[in-house]
Scaffold this motif. Structure first.
Motif, PDB file in Angstrom:
ATOM      1  N   ARG A   7     -57.905  -4.031 -67.811  1.00  0.00           N
ATOM      2  CA  ARG A   7     -56.796  -3.529 -68.649  1.00  0.00           C
ATOM      3  C   ARG A   7     -56.888  -2.010 -68.853  1.00  0.00           C
ATOM      4  NH1 ARG A   7     -54.808  -8.122 -72.696  1.00  0.00           N
ATOM      5  NH2 ARG A   7     -55.367  -9.868 -71.355  1.00  0.00           N
ATOM      6  N   ASN A 117     -62.385 -13.639 -66.865  1.00  0.00           N
ATOM      7  CA  ASN A 117     -61.991 -12.227 -66.932  1.00  0.00           C
ATOM      8  C   ASN A 117     -61.518 -11.795 -65.543  1.00  0.00           C
ATOM      9  OD1 ASN A 117     -64.481 -11.962 -65.524  1.00  0.00           O
ATOM     10  ND2 ASN A 117     -65.557 -11.600 -67.436  1.00  0.00           N
ATOM     11  N   ASP A 122     -56.382 -11.294 -66.565  1.00  0.00           N
ATOM     12  CA  ASP A 122     -55.797 -10.478 -67.627  1.00  0.00           C
ATOM     13  C   ASP A 122     -54.280 -10.354 -67.508  1.00  0.00           C
ATOM     14  OD1 ASP A 122     -58.308 -10.171 -68.688  1.00  0.00           O
ATOM     15  OD2 ASP A 122     -58.534  -8.074 -68.102  1.00  0.00           O
TER      16      ASP A 122
END
Length: 129
Positions: A7, A117, A122
């Motif tokens: 991110r 993850n 994400d």
């Protein structure tokens, strides 16, 4: 070497237009597993021997055009991109970022990716060829 989460890397790319996102995975991974839309593909290693690409640094240099250009490196989980980032730093590149957790992320307790993850986990933009 600096590290960014997927991110953070995506946000950095949005605010730093001259930054270059480099996918260091194999050609098969890049094309069939998917990749971020803006990613340029320069494999760190590839089949069939899986040897380190002897042209990796020079290929990145051709794409970057400047050793001061920000480079964000992405692999499956962040391990190969870390090794590739170290090679670029050793070659004199000054703004190199490793994207931790990579495109597919860490293995979960069942040895699956994309559940804990990573770029895809994400919900960041990606595509397949």
């Amino acid at each position: 070497m600096k590290e960014l989460s997927p991110r953070e890397a995506h946000a950095y790319l949005q605010t730093t237009p001259n930054a270059l996102l480099i996918d260091v995975r194999s050609e098969i991974e890049h094309h069939f597993v998917g990749h971020p839309p803006a990613a340029r593909h320069v494999p760190w290693n590839d089949g069939p021997e899986w040897a380190v690409n002897p042209d990796f640094v020079s290929d990145v240099e051709k794409l970057a055009g400047d050793r001061k250009r920000p480079l964000l490196l992405l692999c499956r989980s962040g391990n190969r991109s870390e090794m590739a980032a170290q090679a670029l730093i050793a070659a004199g590149f000054s703004q190199v970022f490793n994207i931790v957790h990579g495109f597919e992320g860490d293995l979960d307790e069942h040895h699956h990716r994309n559940t804990l993850n990573g770029w895809r986990h994400d919900g960041l933009p990606w595509e397949q060829c």
